[in-house]
Design a protein around this motif. Structure first.
Motif, mmCIF file in Angstrom:
data_model
loop_
_atom_site.group_PDB
_atom_site.id
_atom_site.type_symbol
_atom_site.label_atom_id
_atom_site.label_comp_id
_atom_site.label_asym_id
_atom_site.label_seq_id
_atom_site.Cartn_x
_atom_site.Cartn_y
_atom_site.Cartn_z
ATOM 1 N N ARG A 1 3.081 -4.451 14.897
ATOM 2 C CA ARG A 1 3.895 -3.990 14.104
ATOM 3 C C ARG A 1 4.656 -4.207 13.019
ATOM 4 O O ARG A 1 4.613 -4.344 11.273
ATOM 5 C CB ARG A 1 5.448 -3.015 14.618
ATOM 6 C CG ARG A 1 6.468 -1.995 13.854
ATOM 7 C CD ARG A 1 8.092 -2.848 14.690
ATOM 8 N NE ARG A 1 8.495 -3.494 15.056
ATOM 9 C CZ ARG A 1 9.296 -4.163 15.518
ATOM 10 N NH1 ARG A 1 9.463 -3.785 15.694
ATOM 11 N NH2 ARG A 1 9.921 -5.390 15.760
ATOM 12 N N ASP A 2 4.846 -5.356 13.720
ATOM 13 C CA ASP A 2 4.968 -6.516 12.492
ATOM 14 C C ASP A 2 4.517 -7.067 11.426
ATOM 15 O O ASP A 2 4.717 -7.124 10.023
ATOM 16 C CB ASP A 2 6.006 -7.488 13.027
ATOM 17 C CG ASP A 2 7.135 -7.894 13.564
ATOM 18 O OD1 ASP A 2 7.792 -6.406 13.688
ATOM 19 O OD2 ASP A 2 7.415 -8.288 14.225
ATOM 20 N N ALA A 3 2.970 -7.135 11.782
ATOM 21 C CA ALA A 3 2.126 -7.964 10.778
ATOM 22 C C ALA A 3 1.687 -6.231 9.803
ATOM 23 O O ALA A 3 1.351 -6.498 8.503
ATOM 24 C CB ALA A 3 0.649 -7.693 11.417
ATOM 25 N N ALA A 4 1.621 -4.949 10.207
ATOM 26 C CA ALA A 4 1.955 -3.621 9.202
ATOM 27 C C ALA A 4 2.772 -3.894 8.331
ATOM 28 O O ALA A 4 2.665 -3.567 7.825
ATOM 29 C CB ALA A 4 1.873 -2.927 10.518
ATOM 30 N N VAL A 5 4.133 -4.220 9.158
ATOM 31 C CA VAL A 5 5.147 -4.119 7.810
ATOM 32 C C VAL A 5 4.659 -5.459 7.141
ATOM 33 O O VAL A 5 5.299 -4.847 5.858
ATOM 34 C CB VAL A 5 6.309 -4.469 8.922
ATOM 35 C CG1 VAL A 5 7.184 -4.631 7.950
ATOM 36 C CG2 VAL A 5 7.082 -3.018 9.532
ATOM 37 N N VAL A 6 4.360 -6.063 7.212
ATOM 38 C CA VAL A 6 4.003 -6.940 6.307
ATOM 39 C C VAL A 6 3.201 -6.926 5.421
ATOM 40 O O VAL A 6 2.963 -7.200 4.189
ATOM 41 C CB VAL A 6 3.748 -8.945 6.899
ATOM 42 C CG1 VAL A 6 3.082 -9.551 6.114
ATOM 43 C CG2 VAL A 6 4.382 -9.157 7.951
ATOM 44 N N ALA A 7 1.978 -5.948 5.519
ATOM 45 C CA ALA A 7 1.048 -6.029 4.959
ATOM 46 C C ALA A 7 1.748 -4.398 4.340
ATOM 47 O O ALA A 7 1.025 -4.975 3.032
ATOM 48 C CB ALA A 7 -0.727 -4.773 5.787
ATOM 49 N N GLN A 8 2.216 -3.632 4.072
ATOM 50 C CA GLN A 8 3.055 -2.317 3.327
ATOM 51 C C GLN A 8 4.105 -3.245 2.174
ATOM 52 O O GLN A 8 3.998 -3.136 0.782
ATOM 53 C CB GLN A 8 3.890 -1.504 4.554
ATOM 54 C CG GLN A 8 4.329 -0.441 4.166
ATOM 55 C CD GLN A 8 3.646 0.179 3.245
ATOM 56 O OE1 GLN A 8 2.753 0.733 4.008
ATOM 57 N NE2 GLN A 8 3.402 0.833 1.258
ATOM 58 N N VAL A 9 4.552 -4.275 2.844
ATOM 59 C CA VAL A 9 5.360 -4.955 1.721
ATOM 60 C C VAL A 9 4.640 -5.397 1.137
ATOM 61 O O VAL A 9 4.853 -5.253 -0.095
ATOM 62 C CB VAL A 9 6.627 -5.605 2.695
ATOM 63 C CG1 VAL A 9 7.425 -7.038 1.304
ATOM 64 C CG2 VAL A 9 7.355 -5.167 3.349
ATOM 65 N N ALA A 10 3.195 -6.065 1.560
ATOM 66 C CA ALA A 10 2.524 -6.981 0.606
ATOM 67 C C ALA A 10 2.426 -5.747 -0.524
ATOM 68 O O ALA A 10 2.059 -6.458 -2.009
ATOM 69 C CB ALA A 10 1.192 -7.138 1.118
ATOM 70 N N THR A 11 1.460 -5.175 0.009
ATOM 71 C CA THR A 11 0.908 -3.550 -1.139
ATOM 72 C C THR A 11 2.295 -3.374 -1.958
ATOM 73 O O THR A 11 1.829 -2.771 -3.063
ATOM 74 C CB THR A 11 0.108 -2.332 -0.552
ATOM 75 O OG1 THR A 11 -0.866 -3.286 0.485
ATOM 76 C CG2 THR A 11 -0.084 -1.490 -0.638
ATOM 77 N N THR A 12 3.267 -3.053 -1.456
ATOM 78 C CA THR A 12 4.241 -2.282 -2.236
ATOM 79 C C THR A 12 4.642 -3.667 -3.419
ATOM 80 O O THR A 12 4.292 -3.422 -4.632
ATOM 81 C CB THR A 12 5.373 -1.754 -1.406
ATOM 82 O OG1 THR A 12 5.043 -0.832 -0.708
ATOM 83 C CG2 THR A 12 6.676 -1.239 -1.744
ATOM 84 N N HIS A 13 5.168 -4.247 -2.898
ATOM 85 C CA HIS A 13 5.306 -5.437 -3.509
ATOM 86 C C HIS A 13 4.528 -5.886 -5.085
ATOM 87 O O HIS A 13 5.341 -6.023 -6.193
ATOM 88 C CB HIS A 13 5.896 -7.001 -2.665
ATOM 89 C CG HIS A 13 6.489 -8.595 -3.811
ATOM 90 N ND1 HIS A 13 6.788 -7.930 -4.128
ATOM 91 C CD2 HIS A 13 5.335 -9.151 -3.865
ATOM 92 C CE1 HIS A 13 7.842 -8.798 -4.575
ATOM 93 N NE2 HIS A 13 6.707 -10.287 -4.791
ATOM 94 N N ALA A 14 3.319 -5.783 -4.553
ATOM 95 C CA ALA A 14 2.796 -5.619 -5.913
ATOM 96 C C ALA A 14 2.700 -5.328 -7.087
ATOM 97 O O ALA A 14 1.943 -4.867 -8.368
ATOM 98 C CB ALA A 14 1.082 -6.378 -5.521
ATOM 99 N N THR A 15 2.952 -3.691 -6.522
ATOM 100 C CA THR A 15 2.973 -3.068 -7.524
ATOM 101 C C THR A 15 4.602 -3.143 -8.594
ATOM 102 O O THR A 15 4.928 -1.933 -9.390
ATOM 103 C CB THR A 15 3.245 -1.467 -7.764
ATOM 104 O OG1 THR A 15 4.184 -1.776 -6.238
ATOM 105 C CG2 THR A 15 2.442 -1.476 -6.116
#
Length: 771
Positions: free
Chosen positions: A413-427
């Motif tokens: 779960r936490d790995a998926a959260v970090v990946a989602q934050v990274a994708t969103t933060h890039a925008t």
């Protein structure tokens, strides 16, 4: 064939949420009438407008005052209240719970309502912390002044004189705990001039569902300053550290109870010199062992509490933040302090106590505001007789709420959260993450930084500093990790507090809220979602859940093996979402049953407290103490009156009776506390613990007042008033040199009664599966 009008009215009444909501139309019609006056009032000068405000405050219709308040707010604050805000103010003035979404302007709504209610007497606006009390009072002060209403506020640091001045105002902003503690302190005054509060009139409760439901059973405590030693707690903590799980103790009831095994019992008995641990003479040792075991096995540092400034500070499970001045009952508090090798704090005799629910019910009129009232509408009606007015948002909410993303393990779960934050933060899109505990927020913050994502972690720091950080959570590229958002008191505006970059943030999709784990209450999750999509802004929300989350392992563990994860750990089956939803429904139902049963125990004690308070008021405002002692010791009383005069004897009798009453009440509270902690053992004999509690408590209280009268008469018999400077302390009638206050994070059932609720969980599971 057309149905008669009365049939349609009955149909609408039956179909609305039972006993919770109130129709909006009558209130909206009043607001429309107030809007028709707007052009006329704009032409009034300030003097004329202020005069109109004062004249219309007592208007029961509320139309004229609503119109005047709108124009006053525009001039004083630069804010023109929306129709929805005026509707909410009228509902609050009627004594309703108003549901308003985050960002809809509850602070201004409450100020208009408080000003209207103040026509009938002082009004308290209860907040969740000192910061909000001071901020809201100062922010709204210019409006209050134009409305002809005085306003004050109180914080933990306020002096007695400052409190008295603030309570003397028409409207007083104060945290619910400070108001409750002042109520308790006033209840122990020996002189009416020492009191700080006025008689309790109307109250408006901010975050009403949190205060009136979640924290309703929490007792506020006023204690004497005496301390007791911690030798036994310390020695038991050292002994319990040697115990190993599954060998010396086991966890039961889904991790909510810990029990010694025969091997563990034998180890304790050998270490204590071969005692029989369960013998009656060793009950204090057994109690200390159980408390130490509870502290070791069931309470986790950085989840249930943190250690800071040399002390244990509890984490509020409803807000995920440090709870100021909260502690467990003294035995458990001492056990945790011993576990952490800290100096013991607190202790001493409890002088007065009241639950938040009982305190709120002291007010003659109760109203409140929150963004999530409907889910607890039945409880608000059951415990307070309050109905809800649901206000539509000023602008439609266009936030996109995504389905939960469920994973097999918390690591996945936490790995998926970090990946989602990274994708969103890039925008550049701002991200707000909400975690259920301090430990998880720190761990997630570390993972984000390791991934090269700069973030701010909020989890129990200074309220004002947190508010400043939250206010800027909507800026470009912001990433904030927080333990829940209830009680922050700050709107998240796209583009920052001044909205300078609003258009740019809107283009990214607005604030993206990520919940890391579901909470026991769906209302908390709704509050987290509500931080996005303010006032028609775009936004989005999603929750990442794992099957290792506490909510699932406690309330739906038997369903875990049935689900097969994808390679990344995600459980995409609809059944996974049902597991999460079922677990949360079960948790909410269990918490409701605990609330009901807790109140059944405290209700009797509250009746006792009310009786003592009425007697105490009579003693302070009449010659009852003098008559009481004269009736029991007529000869001694007559001798003293002849020697020193009736007035002096009456004052001495009052001091004596008040002292014995206060000490007897403190003894009763101690005895009831000890009874409540052990009463669950009667369940093993197939007896109802609540019935047994009443069977013991009622006769004990019946003896209290006669005992006070007898002790007071005996004290009077030995009284010597020849010293002109006589004081009660001359007879050893000493009061504590200091008092201190705290909030008990308590359950009256004990660990074994929680087994009953484990059974409730099982029944509920069976019901949900059948559906």
């Amino acid at each position: 064939m057309a149905l008669p009008a009365w049939w349609e009215s009955c149909r609408r009444w039956v179909l609305r949420p039972p006993g919770t909501t109130v129709r909006l139309r009558p209130l909206q019609e009043r607001v429309q009438r107030a809007a028709q006056r707007e052009g006329q009032l704009e032409r009034l000068d300030d003097v004329a407008l202020s005069a109109l405000c004062r004249q219309s405050r007592a208007d029961r219709d509320g139309v004229e005052f609503a119109a005047a308040a709108r124009e006053s707010a525009r001039r004083a604050l630069g804010l023109r209240p929306y129709d929805e805000q005026l509707t909410g103010a009228l509902a609050l003035a009627q004594g309703r719970i108003v549901q308003m979404a985050t960002g809809e302007g509850k602070t201004l709504t409450a100020a208009i309502a408080a000003a209207a209610l103040s026509a009938d007497g002082p009004v308290h606006v209860l907040t969740v912390n000192d910061y909000l009390a001071g901020r809201d009072a100062q922010w709204m002060r210019p409006l209050y002044e134009r409305l002809g209403v005085s306003v004050g506020w109180i914080t933990e640091l306020s002096t007695q004189e400052a409190r008295r001045e603030a309570y003397a105002c028409d409207v007083t902003y104060v945290s619910v705990t400070e108001a409750g503690f002042d109520f308790l302190r006033d209840g122990l005054c020996t002189d009416l001039a020492e009191r700080v509060q006025q008689p309790l009139g109307a109250v408006i409760v901010d975050e009403a569902d949190s205060i009136l439901v979640d924290e309703a059973r929490v007792p506020l405590v006023l204690a004497g300053s005496t301390l007791t030693g911690q030798d036994l707690a310390q020695s038991m903590a050292e002994l319990v550290r040697r115990l190993r799980r599954d060998e010396h103790y086991v966890l039961a009831d889904e991790g909510r109870a810990a029990h010694l095994t025969p091997e563990g019992t034998a180890l304790i008995e050998r270490a204590r010199g071969g005692i029989h641990l369960y013998a009656a003479e060793n009950i204090d040792v057994l109690t200390a062992v159980n408390l130490a075991l509870h502290a070791k096995a069931l309470l986790t540092r950085d989840v249930d509490y943190i250690v800071r400034d040399g002390g244990v500070q509890l984490v509020d499970s409803f807000r995920g933040r440090v709870a100021q001045r909260r502690r467990w009952p003294d035995g458990l508090q001492a056990a945790v302090e011993a576990k952490e090798s800290l100096k013991r704090t607190g202790g001493g005799a409890i002088l007065a106590t009241i639950t938040l629910q009982a305190f709120i019910n002291q007010y003659s009129r109760v109203a409140g505001m929150t963004g999530t009232a409907l889910p607890v509408g039945d409880q608000l009606l059951e415990f307070y007789g309050l109905e809800i007015v649901v206000l539509p948002p000023h602008r439609p909410c266009i936030r996109e709420d995504e389905p939960d993303r469920v994973y097999a393990t918390s690591e996945q779960r936490d790995a998926a959260v970090v990946a989602q934050v990274a994708t969103t933060h890039a925008t550049g899109r701002p991200v707000l993450l909400a975690t259920p505990s301090v430990a998880e927020s720190e761990a997630l913050g570390t993972r984000l930084r390791d991934a090269g994502i700069d973030c701010t972690v909020l989890n129990a720091k200074n309220d004002a500093m947190e508010a400043a950080v939250v206010a800027e959570a909507g800026t470009l590229g912001a990433v904030i990790v927080s333990t829940q958002m209830t009680g922050r008191g700050v709107d998240i505006r796209l583009g920052g507090s001044d909205q300078h970059d609003h258009a740019r943030i809107t283009a990214t999709g607005g604030l993206y809220v990520i919940g890391v784990g579901r909470h026991d209450s769906g209302r908390v999750d709704d509050q987290i979602r509500g931080r996005s999509g303010r006032q028609g802004d775009p936004g989005g929300s999603v929750f990442f859940v794992s099957m290792q989350d506490d909510l699932i392992t406690r309330f739906a563990p038997e369903k875990l093996p049935r689900l097969q994860p994808a390679p990344d750990g995600r459980l995409a089956q609809p059944a996974a979402l049902r597991v999460v939803a079922d677990a949360q429904r079960i948790a909410e139902q269990v918490n409701l049953e605990i609330h009901r049963n807790t109140w059944r125990y405290h209700h009797l004690l509250e009746q006792h407290r009310t009786t003592v308070a009425q007697l105490r008021e009579d003693l302070l405002t009449s010659d009852r103490a003098d008559r009481m002692t004269a009736r029991h010791r007529p000869a001694d009383h007559a001798r003293l009156v002849q020697a020193h005069g009736r007035d002096r004897v009456a004052r001495a009798a009052q001091a004596i009776v008040l002292h014995h009453l206060d000490m007897a009440w403190a003894d009763h509270l101690r005895d009831m506390g000890e009874l409540r902690e052990s009463i669950h053992l009667h369940a093993f004999a197939n007896l109802d613990p609540l019935d047994e509690y009443h069977r013991a408590a009622i006769p004990a209280f019946r003896q209290l007042i006669p005992a006070v009268e007898q002790r007071s008469a005996e004290t009077l018999a030995g009284l010597d008033l020849s010293d002109p400077d006589w004081a009660p302390s001359d007879l050893g009638l000493e009061r504590p040199s200091a008092t201190w206050t705290y909030v008990v994070d308590d359950s009256p059932f004990g660990v074994d009664m929680e087994r009953f609720f484990a059974g409730v969980i099982g029944l509920l599971r069976a019901g949900w599966q059948a559906v």
